[in-house]
Design a protein around this motif. Structure first.
Motif, short mmCIF file in Angstrom:
data_model
loop_
_atom_site.label_atom_id
_atom_site.label_comp_id
_atom_site.label_asym_id
_atom_site.label_seq_id
_atom_site.Cartn_x
_atom_site.Cartn_y
_atom_site.Cartn_z
N ILE A 67 0.87 -1.17 0.00
CA ILE A 67 0.00 0.00 0.00
C ILE A 67 0.91 1.22 0.00
O ILE A 67 1.76 1.37 0.87
CB ILE A 67 -0.94 0.00 1.22
N ASP A 68 0.72 2.06 -1.01
CA ASP A 68 1.53 3.28 -1.14
C ASP A 68 0.94 4.45 -0.38
O ASP A 68 1.66 5.33 0.07
CB ASP A 68 1.62 3.70 -2.62
N PHE A 69 -0.38 4.45 -0.23
CA PHE A 69 -1.05 5.64 0.27
C PHE A 69 -2.41 5.26 0.82
O PHE A 69 -3.09 4.40 0.26
CB PHE A 69 -1.23 6.61 -0.92
N SER A 70 -2.80 5.86 1.93
CA SER A 70 -4.15 5.65 2.46
C SER A 70 -4.66 6.93 3.10
O SER A 70 -3.88 7.70 3.66
CB SER A 70 -4.18 4.50 3.47
N VAL A 71 -5.97 7.13 2.98
CA VAL A 71 -6.65 8.27 3.59
C VAL A 71 -7.90 7.71 4.26
O VAL A 71 -8.63 6.92 3.65
CB VAL A 71 -7.06 9.31 2.52
N THR A 72 -8.13 8.09 5.50
CA THR A 72 -9.31 7.60 6.21
C THR A 72 -9.99 8.74 6.97
O THR A 72 -9.36 9.74 7.30
CB THR A 72 -8.96 6.49 7.23
N ASP A 73 -11.28 8.54 7.23
CA ASP A 73 -12.00 9.38 8.17
C ASP A 73 -12.89 8.46 8.98
O ASP A 73 -12.66 7.25 9.02
CB ASP A 73 -12.74 10.54 7.48
N ALA A 74 -13.91 8.99 9.62
CA ALA A 74 -14.73 8.18 10.52
C ALA A 74 -15.41 7.00 9.84
O ALA A 74 -15.57 5.95 10.45
CB ALA A 74 -15.77 9.06 11.21
N LYS A 75 -15.83 7.14 8.58
CA LYS A 75 -16.58 6.06 7.93
C LYS A 75 -16.08 5.70 6.53
O LYS A 75 -16.67 4.85 5.88
CB LYS A 75 -18.05 6.46 7.82
N LYS A 76 -15.03 6.34 6.04
CA LYS A 76 -14.57 6.10 4.68
C LYS A 76 -13.06 5.96 4.63
O LYS A 76 -12.36 6.47 5.49
CB LYS A 76 -15.00 7.26 3.77
N ALA A 77 -12.60 5.30 3.57
CA ALA A 77 -11.16 5.18 3.36
C ALA A 77 -10.86 4.98 1.89
O ALA A 77 -11.69 4.49 1.13
CB ALA A 77 -10.61 3.99 4.15
N ALA A 78 -9.65 5.37 1.52
CA ALA A 78 -9.12 5.08 0.19
C ALA A 78 -7.71 4.54 0.38
O ALA A 78 -6.92 5.12 1.13
CB ALA A 78 -9.10 6.34 -0.66
N LEU A 79 -7.42 3.41 -0.26
CA LEU A 79 -6.09 2.82 -0.21
C LEU A 79 -5.61 2.60 -1.64
O LEU A 79 -6.34 2.06 -2.47
CB LEU A 79 -6.10 1.47 0.51
N LYS A 80 -4.37 3.02 -1.91
CA LYS A 80 -3.78 2.88 -3.23
C LYS A 80 -2.51 2.05 -3.11
O LYS A 80 -1.74 2.23 -2.17
CB LYS A 80 -3.44 4.25 -3.80
N GLY A 81 -2.33 1.13 -4.04
CA GLY A 81 -1.13 0.32 -3.99
C GLY A 81 -0.94 -0.51 -5.23
O GLY A 81 -1.53 -0.24 -6.28
N LYS A 82 -0.12 -1.55 -5.10
CA LYS A 82 0.14 -2.47 -6.20
C LYS A 82 0.07 -3.89 -5.66
O LYS A 82 0.31 -4.13 -4.48
CB LYS A 82 1.52 -2.23 -6.81
N MET A 83 -0.25 -4.82 -6.56
CA MET A 83 -0.25 -6.23 -6.20
C MET A 83 0.37 -7.01 -7.36
O MET A 83 0.37 -6.55 -8.50
CB MET A 83 -1.64 -6.74 -5.89
N ILE A 84 0.88 -8.17 -7.03
CA ILE A 84 1.46 -9.05 -8.03
C ILE A 84 0.69 -10.35 -8.02
O ILE A 84 0.50 -10.97 -6.97
CB ILE A 84 2.96 -9.33 -7.75
N ARG A 85 0.23 -10.74 -9.20
CA ARG A 85 -0.50 -12.00 -9.36
C ARG A 85 0.22 -12.82 -10.42
O ARG A 85 0.63 -12.29 -11.43
CB ARG A 85 -1.94 -11.71 -9.78
N LYS A 86 0.37 -14.10 -10.17
CA LYS A 86 0.97 -15.00 -11.15
C LYS A 86 -0.07 -15.33 -12.22
O LYS A 86 -1.22 -15.60 -11.90
CB LYS A 86 1.44 -16.30 -10.51
N THR A 87 0.35 -15.31 -13.49
CA THR A 87 -0.53 -15.70 -14.58
C THR A 87 -0.55 -17.22 -14.68
O THR A 87 0.15 -17.91 -13.92
CB THR A 87 -0.05 -15.09 -15.91
N THR A 88 -1.32 -17.75 -15.60
CA THR A 88 -1.43 -19.21 -15.73
C THR A 88 -0.10 -19.87 -16.06
O THR A 88 0.12 -21.01 -15.72
CB THR A 88 -2.46 -19.59 -16.81
N ASP A 89 0.82 -19.11 -16.69
CA ASP A 89 2.15 -19.68 -16.97
C ASP A 89 3.18 -19.28 -15.91
O ASP A 89 4.38 -19.35 -16.12
CB ASP A 89 2.63 -19.29 -18.37
N SER A 90 2.70 -18.83 -14.74
CA SER A 90 3.51 -18.44 -13.57
C SER A 90 4.34 -17.18 -13.78
O SER A 90 5.24 -16.89 -13.00
CB SER A 90 4.42 -19.59 -13.13
#
Length: 128
Positions: A67-90
């Motif tokens: 997660i690169d960045f997050s903003v929250t308040d009493a009832k809301k949030a935004a989280l920005k980031g990156k993820m890595i997923r393996k494809t069918t050929d790994s």
């Protein structure tokens, strides 16, 4: 719920999501949760949410993410980031994500809305 606690909660939720912790997710979403993955039809209801996130072979489980960045308040949030997923050929594929959360209320603290922006990006992944 205090804002500092919110930040931890939303990070825990993202962690549980990317690690395939179905029980944590199930315990922290409302029965009428709405998940909108931008560009697709909204997913409505707890069971549909769980089926989408965990019912697919390529579902969310044991993914590397940050997660690169997050903003929250009493009832809301935004989280920005990156993820890595393996494809069918790994081959690792990198995605940028931004999740916007809305809680049902400050006392129950369950997610009632989730909007996800997910974009595949052309980024080289270093082998470990």
């Amino acid at each position: 719920m205090e804002t500092a606690k919110n930040a931890d909660f939303f990070r825990q939720f993202n962690h549980a999501f990317f690690q395939g912790d179905r029980e944590f997710i199930e315990n922290n979403i409302t029965d009428d949760v709405v998940w909108t993955m931008v560009g697709t039809e909204s997913i409505v209801g707890k069971q549909a949410f769980l089926d989408t996130a965990f019912g697919l072979e390529e579902g969310y489980s044991d993914l590397e993410y940050w997660i690169d960045f997050s903003v929250t308040d009493a009832k809301k949030a935004a989280l920005k980031g990156k993820m890595i997923r393996k494809t069918t050929d790994s081959t690792p594929k990198v995605y940028a994500f931004c999740d916007f959360y809305v809680l049902n209320d400050e006392n129950d603290c369950k997610i009632k809305e989730l909007t996800t922006f997910l974009v595949a990006i052309d980024e080289t992944v270093e082998s470990s």
